[in-house]
Write a protein that holds these residues in place. Structure first.
Motif: not given
Length: 80
Positions: A36, A40-44, A46-48
């Motif tokens: 982050v 990078w966005k937190p959602e990106e 976590l999904v990664s």
């Protein structure tokens, strides 16, 4: 980077996966935070991480299947 503590319970212990999560939690949080901070966005992130974990599991399963097939061939006398 901190040291990940080793398991303190036997493999058959019902709490082993929970203990593993506890052991990895700090490193996981640190990795997410560093990503982050890099932009990078937190959602990106976590999904990664989920995708990476899934791919790793699929790779391990495929490797185990290949190893099992090779063992069968070796028992049948095939040489590599």
């Amino acid at each position: 980077m901190s040291k990940i503590p080793p398991p303190t319970v036997p493999e058959k212990d019902p709490d082993r996966f929970l203990r593993c999560q506890d052991a990895l939690h700090i490193e996981f949080q640190d990795l997410v935070e560093r990503a982050v901070q890099a932009g990078w966005k937190p959602e990106e992130v976590l999904v990664s991480l989920i995708e990476l974990a899934d791919n790793q599991a699929l790779m391990m399963e495929a490797n185990a299947e290949v190893e099992a097939a090779l063992n069968i061939l070796k028992r049948r006398g095939f040489r590599f």
